[in-house]
Design a protein around this motif. Structure first.
Motif, PDB file in Angstrom:
ATOM      1  N   ARG A 107       0.852  -1.194   0.000  1.00  0.00           N
ATOM      2  CA  ARG A 107       0.000   0.000   0.000  1.00  0.00           C
ATOM      3  C   ARG A 107       0.891   1.248   0.000  1.00  0.00           C
ATOM      4  N   CYS A 108       0.441   2.265  -0.694  1.00  0.00           N
ATOM      5  CA  CYS A 108       1.205   3.506  -0.760  1.00  0.00           C
ATOM      6  C   CYS A 108       0.238   4.675  -0.754  1.00  0.00           C
ATOM      7  N   ALA A 109       0.793   5.868  -0.772  1.00  0.00           N
ATOM      8  CA  ALA A 109      -0.001   7.079  -0.951  1.00  0.00           C
ATOM      9  C   ALA A 109       0.553   7.827  -2.152  1.00  0.00           C
ATOM     10  N   VAL A 110      -0.331   8.466  -2.885  1.00  0.00           N
ATOM     11  CA  VAL A 110       0.061   9.239  -4.059  1.00  0.00           C
ATOM     12  C   VAL A 110      -0.213  10.716  -3.751  1.00  0.00           C
ATOM     13  N   PRO A 111       0.838  11.512  -3.555  1.00  0.00           N
ATOM     14  CA  PRO A 111       0.636  12.925  -3.226  1.00  0.00           C
ATOM     15  C   PRO A 111       0.318  13.753  -4.471  1.00  0.00           C
ATOM     16  N   VAL A 112      -0.662  14.636  -4.351  1.00  0.00           N
ATOM     17  CA  VAL A 112      -1.023  15.523  -5.455  1.00  0.00           C
ATOM     18  C   VAL A 112      -1.282  16.917  -4.885  1.00  0.00           C
ATOM     19  N   GLU A 113      -1.147  17.921  -5.725  1.00  0.00           N
ATOM     20  CA  GLU A 113      -1.490  19.282  -5.321  1.00  0.00           C
ATOM     21  C   GLU A 113      -2.933  19.602  -5.681  1.00  0.00           C
ATOM     22  N   GLY A 114      -3.541  18.726  -6.418  1.00  0.00           N
ATOM     23  CA  GLY A 114      -4.922  18.857  -6.842  1.00  0.00           C
ATOM     24  C   GLY A 114      -5.124  18.005  -8.079  1.00  0.00           C
ATOM     25  N   TYR A 115      -6.372  17.785  -8.443  1.00  0.00           N
ATOM     26  CA  TYR A 115      -6.640  16.980  -9.634  1.00  0.00           C
ATOM     27  C   TYR A 115      -7.734  17.637 -10.476  1.00  0.00           C
ATOM     28  N   TYR A 116      -7.818  17.203 -11.725  1.00  0.00           N
ATOM     29  CA  TYR A 116      -8.784  17.764 -12.667  1.00  0.00           C
ATOM     30  C   TYR A 116      -9.949  16.806 -12.872  1.00  0.00           C
ATOM     31  N   GLU A 117     -11.112  17.392 -13.036  1.00  0.00           N
ATOM     32  CA  GLU A 117     -12.290  16.611 -13.395  1.00  0.00           C
ATOM     33  C   GLU A 117     -13.133  17.455 -14.341  1.00  0.00           C
ATOM     34  N   TRP A 118     -13.896  16.796 -15.203  1.00  0.00           N
ATOM     35  CA  TRP A 118     -14.680  17.487 -16.218  1.00  0.00           C
ATOM     36  C   TRP A 118     -16.170  17.316 -15.944  1.00  0.00           C
ATOM     37  N   LYS A 119     -16.905  18.410 -15.977  1.00  0.00           N
ATOM     38  CA  LYS A 119     -18.345  18.385 -15.752  1.00  0.00           C
ATOM     39  C   LYS A 119     -19.070  18.578 -17.077  1.00  0.00           C
ATOM     40  N   LYS A 120     -19.982  17.689 -17.356  1.00  0.00           N
ATOM     41  CA  LYS A 120     -20.746  17.781 -18.601  1.00  0.00           C
ATOM     42  C   LYS A 120     -21.724  18.941 -18.545  1.00  0.00           C
ATOM     43  N   SER A 121     -21.891  19.598 -19.685  1.00  0.00           N
ATOM     44  CA  SER A 121     -22.885  20.665 -19.793  1.00  0.00           C
ATOM     45  C   SER A 121     -24.276  20.047 -19.824  1.00  0.00           C
ATOM     46  N   PRO A 122     -25.309  20.806 -19.500  1.00  0.00           N
ATOM     47  CA  PRO A 122     -26.673  20.273 -19.512  1.00  0.00           C
ATOM     48  C   PRO A 122     -27.063  19.630 -20.845  1.00  0.00           C
ATOM     49  N   ASP A 123     -26.558  20.169 -21.962  1.00  0.00           N
ATOM     50  CA  ASP A 123     -26.925  19.600 -23.264  1.00  0.00           C
ATOM     51  C   ASP A 123     -26.029  18.429 -23.657  1.00  0.00           C
ATOM     52  N   GLY A 124     -25.002  18.143 -22.833  1.00  0.00           N
ATOM     53  CA  GLY A 124     -24.114  17.009 -23.088  1.00  0.00           C
ATOM     54  C   GLY A 124     -23.137  17.200 -24.222  1.00  0.00           C
ATOM     55  N   LYS A 125     -23.069  18.430 -24.779  1.00  0.00           N
ATOM     56  CA  LYS A 125     -22.223  18.658 -25.943  1.00  0.00           C
ATOM     57  C   LYS A 125     -20.825  19.175 -25.586  1.00  0.00           C
ATOM     58  N   SER A 126     -20.636  19.608 -24.361  1.00  0.00           N
ATOM     59  CA  SER A 126     -19.335  20.129 -23.958  1.00  0.00           C
ATOM     60  C   SER A 126     -19.071  19.773 -22.497  1.00  0.00           C
ATOM     61  N   LYS A 127     -17.825  19.996 -22.070  1.00  0.00           N
ATOM     62  CA  LYS A 127     -17.439  19.723 -20.694  1.00  0.00           C
ATOM     63  C   LYS A 127     -16.605  20.885 -20.161  1.00  0.00           C
TER      64      LYS A 127
END
Length: 246
Positions: A99-119
């Motif tokens: 077991r280990c830990a992975v240090p990060v300063e932050g991560y990215y995530e993408w949110k879909k637009s209501p119409d599903g055509k962009s993020k």
């Protein structure tokens, strides 16, 4: 899930914040757009002459089990689902002993637009700018094509555990996280980090339950900032990727 993140700390700052040690020759490449198969720092603990040492190593992001015939399997194993990690052949041995830990300063995530055509990409990070440590696993893979004395015969690799995101009706940051993705990388508190890394730790399922129990509480303290679309191209790599937009 976690498929892109930031790790730009200097070695000295990293080991100080993690209360760890590192080889004098350790080199880390600052990156504001870390992607799977990249070389990344991980934190693990080892018994050396009866004493526990917390160490920083560099591993390839994407776990390659010791029995794999080809290291390419790691491309599909950069995340491990906490619900099945104890049963999956790729991860179950590492859960017990590596077991280990992975240090990060932050991560990215993408949110879909209501119409599903962009993020819209978001940068998820601690408000105080300190590191987040994700629960991870590591493995050593021996390359059969290389001589026993070859310096690069052994490949160290890792994966990041994920869990279910908070309920969509949750308040504050947790509700925002629920709207980003149905999976959440598992963060560690200081106490759960120590338990998770312990090389002679207890039952792995109990350890898993321990880190999962506090995951959402840790995530509730984070901040989500909308950022520019440039982060979507892994070739883009600069501090400007984390600058909020809009």
């Amino acid at each position: 899930m976690c498929g892109r993140y930031v790790m730009a700390r200097a070695v000295g700052d990293l080991v100080a914040e993690l209360e760890a040690e590192a080889d004098a020759n350790l080199e880390l490449r600052a990156s504001w757009n870390v992607a799977p198969t990249s070389d990344v720092p991980i934190v693990l603990e080892r018994l050396v002459e009866g004493a526990v040492h917390r160490q920083v190593h560099v591993a390839k992001w994407g776990l390659v089990p010791s029995w794999a015939k080809d290291p390419a399997v790691g491309v599909r194993a950069f995340n491990a689902r906490s619900e099945t990690v104890a049963e999956k052949p790729t991860f179950r041995a590492a859960l017990k002993a590596r077991r280990c830990a992975v240090p990060v300063e932050g991560y990215y995530e993408w949110k879909k637009s209501p119409d599903g055509k962009s993020k819209q990409p978001y940068f998820v990070h601690r408000k105080d700018g300190k590191l987040i440590t994700f629960a991870g696993l590591y493995e050593w893979w021996k390359d059969p094509s290389k001589e026993d004395d070859a310096d690069d015969r052994w490949l160290l690799s890792c994966t990041i555990l994920t869990t279910v995101s908070p309920d969509a009706g949750a308040e504050g940051v947790l509700g925002e996280l629920a709207g980003l993705h149905d999976r959440l990388p598992v963060p560690l508190e200081k106490d759960s980090l120590a338990a998770w890394l312990e090389p002679e730790g207890g039952d792995p399922r109990q350890l898993l339950d321990l880190v999962l129990a506090g995951a959402h509480d840790v995530a509730a303290t984070w901040q989500l900032d909308p950022v520019g679309a440039d982060v979507g191209n892994v070739r883009n790599n600069s501090p400007e990727l984390t600058v909020p937009v809009g």
